[in-house]
Write a protein that holds these residues in place. Structure first.
Motif, mmCIF file in Angstrom:
data_model
loop_
_atom_site.group_PDB
_atom_site.id
_atom_site.type_symbol
_atom_site.label_atom_id
_atom_site.label_comp_id
_atom_site.label_asym_id
_atom_site.label_seq_id
_atom_site.Cartn_x
_atom_site.Cartn_y
_atom_site.Cartn_z
ATOM 1 N N ASP A 125 15.326 1.241 -5.604
ATOM 2 C CA ASP A 125 15.268 2.782 -5.763
ATOM 3 C C ASP A 125 13.753 2.898 -5.916
ATOM 4 O O ASP A 125 13.580 4.436 -6.028
ATOM 5 C CB ASP A 125 16.414 3.011 -7.134
ATOM 6 N N LEU A 126 13.141 1.953 -6.790
ATOM 7 C CA LEU A 126 12.040 2.958 -6.545
ATOM 8 C C LEU A 126 10.415 2.335 -5.658
ATOM 9 O O LEU A 126 9.618 2.552 -5.726
ATOM 10 C CB LEU A 126 11.444 2.172 -7.823
ATOM 11 N N ALA A 127 10.940 2.268 -4.386
ATOM 12 C CA ALA A 127 10.633 1.439 -3.308
ATOM 13 C C ALA A 127 9.574 2.500 -2.965
ATOM 14 O O ALA A 127 7.812 1.932 -2.867
ATOM 15 C CB ALA A 127 11.476 1.818 -1.909
ATOM 16 N N HIS A 128 9.438 3.476 -3.119
ATOM 17 C CA HIS A 128 8.539 4.141 -2.305
ATOM 18 C C HIS A 128 7.012 4.523 -3.335
ATOM 19 O O HIS A 128 6.083 3.866 -3.343
ATOM 20 C CB HIS A 128 8.415 6.062 -1.996
ATOM 21 N N TYR A 129 7.762 4.726 -4.704
ATOM 22 C CA TYR A 129 6.911 4.657 -5.524
ATOM 23 C C TYR A 129 5.904 3.112 -6.069
ATOM 24 O O TYR A 129 4.979 3.162 -5.800
ATOM 25 C CB TYR A 129 7.414 4.638 -6.770
ATOM 26 N N LEU A 130 6.465 2.159 -6.100
ATOM 27 C CA LEU A 130 6.021 1.199 -5.669
ATOM 28 C C LEU A 130 4.846 0.907 -4.535
ATOM 29 O O LEU A 130 3.753 0.222 -4.536
ATOM 30 C CB LEU A 130 6.975 -0.460 -5.578
ATOM 31 N N GLN A 131 4.720 1.335 -3.282
ATOM 32 C CA GLN A 131 4.235 1.220 -2.396
ATOM 33 C C GLN A 131 3.194 2.016 -2.215
ATOM 34 O O GLN A 131 1.925 1.886 -2.283
ATOM 35 C CB GLN A 131 5.688 2.174 -0.930
ATOM 36 N N ALA A 132 3.713 3.718 -3.717
ATOM 37 C CA ALA A 132 1.799 3.808 -3.485
ATOM 38 C C ALA A 132 1.594 3.537 -4.688
ATOM 39 O O ALA A 132 0.374 3.665 -4.459
ATOM 40 C CB ALA A 132 2.448 5.555 -4.143
ATOM 41 N N LYS A 133 1.904 2.515 -5.386
ATOM 42 C CA LYS A 133 1.077 1.950 -6.624
ATOM 43 C C LYS A 133 0.424 0.389 -6.221
ATOM 44 O O LYS A 133 -0.673 0.194 -6.769
ATOM 45 C CB LYS A 133 2.075 0.883 -7.727
ATOM 46 N N HIS A 134 1.043 0.547 -4.989
ATOM 47 C CA HIS A 134 0.799 -1.145 -3.811
ATOM 48 C C HIS A 134 -0.917 -1.156 -2.977
ATOM 49 O O HIS A 134 -1.506 -1.254 -3.603
ATOM 50 C CB HIS A 134 1.559 -1.782 -3.156
ATOM 51 N N ALA A 135 -0.706 0.352 -2.853
ATOM 52 C CA ALA A 135 -1.514 1.354 -2.158
ATOM 53 C C ALA A 135 -2.835 1.239 -3.066
ATOM 54 O O ALA A 135 -3.788 0.968 -2.503
ATOM 55 C CB ALA A 135 -1.783 2.306 -1.538
ATOM 56 N N ALA A 136 -2.309 1.709 -3.770
ATOM 57 C CA ALA A 136 -3.855 2.217 -5.473
ATOM 58 C C ALA A 136 -3.998 0.842 -5.730
ATOM 59 O O ALA A 136 -5.299 0.545 -6.104
ATOM 60 C CB ALA A 136 -3.143 3.300 -6.313
ATOM 61 N N ASP A 137 -3.080 -0.129 -5.744
ATOM 62 C CA ASP A 137 -4.407 -1.318 -6.845
ATOM 63 C C ASP A 137 -4.936 -2.263 -5.787
ATOM 64 O O ASP A 137 -5.943 -2.789 -5.527
ATOM 65 C CB ASP A 137 -2.725 -2.070 -6.811
ATOM 66 N N GLU A 138 -4.428 -1.871 -4.140
ATOM 67 C CA GLU A 138 -4.950 -2.796 -2.795
ATOM 68 C C GLU A 138 -6.716 -1.865 -3.229
ATOM 69 O O GLU A 138 -7.791 -3.214 -2.629
ATOM 70 C CB GLU A 138 -4.596 -2.587 -2.031
ATOM 71 N N HIS A 139 -6.550 -0.504 -3.097
ATOM 72 C CA HIS A 139 -7.582 -0.078 -3.450
ATOM 73 C C HIS A 139 -8.875 -0.482 -3.770
ATOM 74 O O HIS A 139 -10.007 -0.873 -3.546
ATOM 75 C CB HIS A 139 -7.503 1.578 -2.955
ATOM 76 N N LEU A 140 -8.100 -0.228 -5.205
ATOM 77 C CA LEU A 140 -9.243 -1.309 -5.956
ATOM 78 C C LEU A 140 -9.965 -2.278 -6.946
ATOM 79 O O LEU A 140 -11.267 -2.927 -6.618
ATOM 80 C CB LEU A 140 -8.592 -0.895 -7.949
ATOM 81 N N LYS A 141 -9.099 -3.799 -5.800
ATOM 82 C CA LYS A 141 -9.558 -4.450 -5.736
ATOM 83 C C LYS A 141 -10.301 -5.040 -4.752
ATOM 84 O O LYS A 141 -11.339 -5.218 -4.814
ATOM 85 C CB LYS A 141 -8.050 -5.918 -5.860
ATOM 86 N N ALA A 142 -10.305 -3.399 -3.792
ATOM 87 C CA ALA A 142 -11.469 -3.709 -2.564
ATOM 88 C C ALA A 142 -12.803 -3.342 -2.828
ATOM 89 O O ALA A 142 -13.746 -2.968 -1.754
ATOM 90 C CB ALA A 142 -10.828 -3.408 -1.228
ATOM 91 N N SER A 143 -12.581 -2.105 -4.262
ATOM 92 C CA SER A 143 -14.066 -1.267 -4.632
ATOM 93 C C SER A 143 -15.296 -1.593 -4.754
ATOM 94 O O SER A 143 -16.103 -1.328 -4.782
ATOM 95 C CB SER A 143 -12.697 -0.553 -5.116
ATOM 96 N N GLY A 144 -15.110 -2.874 -5.272
ATOM 97 C CA GLY A 144 -16.001 -3.395 -6.100
ATOM 98 C C GLY A 144 -16.752 -3.059 -6.932
ATOM 99 O O GLY A 144 -17.677 -3.882 -7.595
ATOM 100 N N LEU A 145 -15.209 -2.269 -7.729
ATOM 101 C CA LEU A 145 -15.371 -1.974 -9.514
ATOM 102 C C LEU A 145 -15.344 -3.460 -9.986
ATOM 103 O O LEU A 145 -14.280 -4.583 -9.333
ATOM 104 C CB LEU A 145 -14.448 -0.681 -9.567
ATOM 105 N N SER A 146 -15.878 -3.569 -11.231
ATOM 106 C CA SER A 146 -14.863 -4.497 -12.407
ATOM 107 C C SER A 146 -13.824 -4.006 -12.957
ATOM 108 O O SER A 146 -13.712 -2.430 -13.095
ATOM 109 C CB SER A 146 -16.321 -4.621 -13.366
#
Length: 200
Positions: free
Chosen positions: A119-140
């Motif tokens: 039921d939370l698929a769309h929300y979790l997909q949005a969070k996944h995209a943000a998390d992956e962007h953060l991991k690739a950002s170079g930020l600590s």
């Protein structure tokens, strides 16, 4: 440290602002125009901004950023994308541009591999995209993925990783404490951890 808190007037964000103060930090509450800021503690700095249309200088002067915002359970998929995915990604990019030292993301259990039938698929997909962007950002960075949230203060006894029952509960008070800890604790650097409040 000056810590920008996105979602500072939310149920978790308010607890986080208070927790940051108790640790000697200066919280900078990112709030939309017209937001009710009455519950924010005295001493918190207000910074106007909307996650759907952030100014380029929103992170200026901040040492760390915590994304504790959310579009809310009653919003449609479009708003979920605007806030939980695009707003988070934009804030990550602006934090990077501003030379922020640490970015802490409040995510969700299940965001690592969103179940399309949930039921939370769309929300979790949005969070996944943000998390992956953060991991690739170079930020600590640090990413905290609690199980289902409750409005309790919690007792400070938390579990992480393999010890977590994904059907368990996480008290917002405990989540706020963990987020504040992740701002400065080197053990959190580059870590993504699920968490729950240990049952009483």
């Amino acid at each position: 440290m000056h810590v920008l808190v996105a979602g500072a007037t939310g149920k978790t964000g308010l607890r986080l602002v208070r927790e940051l103060q108790t640790r000697g930090h200066q919280p900078v509450a990112l709030v939309r125009e017209g937001s009710d800021t009455a519950a924010l503690p005295e001493g918190a700095t207000l910074r106007r901004g909307d996650l759907t249309n952030l100014d380029t200088d929103v992170c200026d002067g901040c040492d760390a950023v915590v994304f504790a915002a959310g579009s809310g359970g009653s919003t449609d998929d479009a708003m979920t994308d605007k806030v939980d995915r695009d707003g988070a990604i934009r804030l990550i990019d602006l934090a990077s541009d501003a030379g922020v030292d640490r970015f802490v993301m409040l995510s969700s259990v299940g965001a690592d591999d969103p179940d399309p039938d949930s039921d939370l698929a769309h929300y979790l997909q949005a969070k996944h995209a943000a998390d992956e962007h953060l991991k690739a950002s170079g930020l600590s960075y640090a990413i905290v993925r609690p199980v289902a949230l409750t409005d309790d203060d919690g007792g400070g006894d938390v579990r992480f990783g393999d010890a977590v029952d994904v059907r368990g509960k996480a008290a917002r008070g405990d989540v706020a404490t963990v987020l504040a800890q992740a701002v400065t604790d080197s053990d959190w650097t580059g870590q993504t951890r699920t968490m729950e409040s240990a049952p009483a």
